[in-house]
Design a protein around this motif. Structure first.
Motif, PDB file in Angstrom:
ATOM      1  N   MET A  56       0.855  -1.178   0.000  1.00 63.15           N
ATOM      2  CA  MET A  56       0.000   0.000   0.000  1.00 63.15           C
ATOM      3  C   MET A  56       0.900   1.239   0.000  1.00 63.15           C
ATOM      4  O   MET A  56       2.074   1.149   0.348  1.00 63.15           O
ATOM      5  CB  MET A  56      -0.909   0.002   1.239  1.00 63.15           C
ATOM      6  CG  MET A  56      -1.714  -1.262   1.417  1.00 63.15           C
ATOM      7  SD  MET A  56      -2.792  -1.609   0.018  1.00 63.15           S
ATOM      8  CE  MET A  56      -2.927  -3.411   0.161  1.00 63.15           C
ATOM      9  N   PRO A  57       0.379   2.399  -0.377  1.00 60.99           N
ATOM     10  CA  PRO A  57       1.227   3.597  -0.363  1.00 60.99           C
ATOM     11  C   PRO A  57       1.888   3.861   0.988  1.00 60.99           C
ATOM     12  O   PRO A  57       2.993   4.405   1.041  1.00 60.99           O
ATOM     13  CB  PRO A  57       0.243   4.713  -0.728  1.00 60.99           C
ATOM     14  CG  PRO A  57      -0.783   4.028  -1.575  1.00 60.99           C
ATOM     15  CD  PRO A  57      -0.953   2.678  -0.961  1.00 60.99           C
ATOM     16  N   GLY A  58       1.239   3.433   2.075  1.00 58.57           N
ATOM     17  CA  GLY A  58       1.791   3.679   3.395  1.00 58.57           C
ATOM     18  C   GLY A  58       2.469   2.485   4.041  1.00 58.57           C
ATOM     19  O   GLY A  58       2.853   2.550   5.222  1.00 58.57           O
ATOM     20  N   SER A  59       2.633   1.384   3.303  1.00 53.42           N
ATOM     21  CA  SER A  59       3.255   0.193   3.885  1.00 53.42           C
ATOM     22  C   SER A  59       4.712   0.443   4.252  1.00 53.42           C
ATOM     23  O   SER A  59       5.422   1.176   3.547  1.00 53.42           O
ATOM     24  CB  SER A  59       3.172  -0.986   2.913  1.00 53.42           C
ATOM     25  OG  SER A  59       1.845  -1.385   2.682  1.00 53.42           O
ATOM     26  N   ALA A  60       5.168  -0.190   5.315  1.00 53.93           N
ATOM     27  CA  ALA A  60       6.566  -0.117   5.745  1.00 53.93           C
ATOM     28  C   ALA A  60       7.322  -1.340   5.254  1.00 53.93           C
ATOM     29  O   ALA A  60       6.729  -2.397   4.989  1.00 53.93           O
ATOM     30  CB  ALA A  60       6.643  -0.035   7.273  1.00 53.93           C
ATOM     31  N   ALA A 132      11.181  -6.224   3.362  1.00 53.17           N
ATOM     32  CA  ALA A 132      12.629  -6.061   3.562  1.00 53.17           C
ATOM     33  C   ALA A 132      13.357  -7.377   3.357  1.00 53.17           C
ATOM     34  O   ALA A 132      14.446  -7.416   2.752  1.00 53.17           O
ATOM     35  CB  ALA A 132      12.900  -5.503   4.952  1.00 53.17           C
ATOM     36  N   SER A 133      12.779  -8.466   3.836  1.00 51.45           N
ATOM     37  CA  SER A 133      13.423  -9.772   3.677  1.00 51.45           C
ATOM     38  C   SER A 133      13.456 -10.200   2.217  1.00 51.45           C
ATOM     39  O   SER A 133      14.448 -10.774   1.740  1.00 51.45           O
ATOM     40  CB  SER A 133      12.691 -10.813   4.520  1.00 51.45           C
ATOM     41  OG  SER A 133      12.827 -10.544   5.893  1.00 51.45           O
ATOM     42  N   THR A 144       3.552  -0.965  -6.026  1.00 51.94           N
ATOM     43  CA  THR A 144       2.698  -0.156  -5.155  1.00 51.94           C
ATOM     44  C   THR A 144       1.331   0.016  -5.797  1.00 51.94           C
ATOM     45  O   THR A 144       1.217   0.373  -6.966  1.00 51.94           O
ATOM     46  CB  THR A 144       3.320   1.227  -4.903  1.00 51.94           C
ATOM     47  OG1 THR A 144       4.585   1.053  -4.260  1.00 51.94           O
ATOM     48  CG2 THR A 144       2.420   2.074  -4.010  1.00 51.94           C
ATOM     49  N   ILE A 145       0.280  -0.235  -5.015  1.00 52.41           N
ATOM     50  CA  ILE A 145      -1.084  -0.036  -5.485  1.00 52.41           C
ATOM     51  C   ILE A 145      -1.423   1.451  -5.424  1.00 52.41           C
ATOM     52  O   ILE A 145      -1.293   2.082  -4.375  1.00 52.41           O
ATOM     53  CB  ILE A 145      -2.090  -0.834  -4.640  1.00 52.41           C
ATOM     54  CG1 ILE A 145      -1.822  -2.338  -4.771  1.00 52.41           C
ATOM     55  CG2 ILE A 145      -3.521  -0.508  -5.045  1.00 52.41           C
ATOM     56  CD1 ILE A 145      -2.749  -3.208  -3.937  1.00 52.41           C
ATOM     57  N   ALA A 263      -2.104   0.572   9.529  1.00 51.10           N
ATOM     58  CA  ALA A 263      -0.662   0.391   9.718  1.00 51.10           C
ATOM     59  C   ALA A 263      -0.347  -1.084   9.940  1.00 51.10           C
ATOM     60  O   ALA A 263      -1.127  -1.825  10.547  1.00 51.10           O
ATOM     61  CB  ALA A 263      -0.192   1.225  10.903  1.00 51.10           C
ATOM     62  N   GLY A 264       0.811  -1.490   9.414  1.00 43.89           N
ATOM     63  CA  GLY A 264       1.218  -2.878   9.548  1.00 43.89           C
ATOM     64  C   GLY A 264       0.582  -3.799   8.532  1.00 43.89           C
ATOM     65  O   GLY A 264       0.605  -5.020   8.695  1.00 43.89           O
TER      66      GLY A 264
END
Length: 279
Positions: A56-60, A132-133, A144-145, A263-264
């Motif tokens: 998502m645009p806000g994913s970490a 990251a992995s 990214t959606i 989030a998450g």
């Protein structure tokens, strides 16, 4: 739609498991924005469909990674009209592809986060690893959606991880209701004729070449010119008028998905602005 593929020679049923602001200054208006490079990086091959690792645009980067494909690609069978599946256990595997389409390794799901064929045709899987992995091990970043509605006339590419084939065309327009068999989808994307997608391309990301963002997910096409039957979706306008376009293919918009994730990468269908169908 094209039925999930059991093998490369299996019969087709659905499109897969077997589819501005103001005027620019005069000096800039003559130059179209440069198209981004679209490759197979971030796409995956399923046993019967195509898909992609998405954020998502806000994913970490530390969030559990997600895979996007069609609702009709779900391993337990196509959800009935009106059915919405959330947080269902899954151990499905996906072959992650390199930029050139070679297999890099296997990714595995822990659950089906969301799946439906009502109003849209999407399945989202959560993986047992993070973005990251995946980046560290394979050098691959997610797609990214986009959180914005796609634009008519936009140049797009439909990238199939199953067939390792890319289709290039444009958004021809939008369909008020797209009906196929017992299923109905809202505000679907109609391709121009160059995107002549086939069975196995279901779940492919539809990428806007101006932004590199996922604008939709490929899901179906009218194969035989029939009206509103499986493999032969029909367009229904706001007045109920039906149009059949033999040989034309379609996708389902994805811009509404980010509004349903907190989030998450946590699915939350109660969030303000979330319009995905609920169980």
């Amino acid at each position: 739609m094209k039925k999930p593929l059991i093998g490369a020679s299996a019969a087709l049923l659905l499109a897969g498991a077997t589819a501005l602001t103001g005027a620019a200054p005069a000096a800039a208006a003559t130059r179209a924005p440069a198209a981004v490079t679209v490759s197979y990086a971030g796409t995956v091959a399923l046993s019967n469909c195509s898909g992609s690792v998405v954020r998502m645009p806000g994913s970490a980067t530390t969030d559990p990674a997600l895979v996007l494909t069609n609702g009709h690609c779900l391993e337990t069978g196509m959800p009935d009209p009106g059915r919405v599946i959330v947080n269902q256990s899954s151990s499905r595997s996906f072959t992650l592809l390199s930029s050139t389409g070679s297999g890099l390794g296997t990714l595995r799901a822990t659950k089906v986060v969301y799946s439906t064929m009502t109003d849209t045709d999407v399945t989202l899987y959560q993986l047992n690893t993070t973005y990251a992995s995946i980046k560290s091990r394979y050098g691959i970043s997610p797609l990214t959606i986009s959180a914005s509605h796609p634009t008519a006339g936009a140049s797009i590419k439909v990238v199939s991880g199953y067939w390792k084939r890319t289709y290039s065309c444009s958004v021809d327009g939008f369909v008020y209701r797209l009906k196929e068999g017992g299923w109905t989808w809202k505000d679907s994307v109609r391709y121009t004729s160059a995107c002549n997608t086939i069975g196995g391309t279901s779940g492919s990301p539809v990428i806007d070449t101006a932004t590199g963002l996922v604008a939709a997910v490929n899901n179906t096409g009218n194969e035989d010119g029939e009206t509103c039957t499986e493999n032969n979706p029909c367009e229904v306008d706001a007045n109920g008028a039906v149009t059949v376009r033999k040989g034309i293919n379609y996708a389902e918009e994805t811009y509404g998905i980010p509004a349903c994730f907190a989030a998450g990468n946590r699915l939350d269908l109660t969030l303000a602005g979330c319009t995905l169908p609920k169980p």
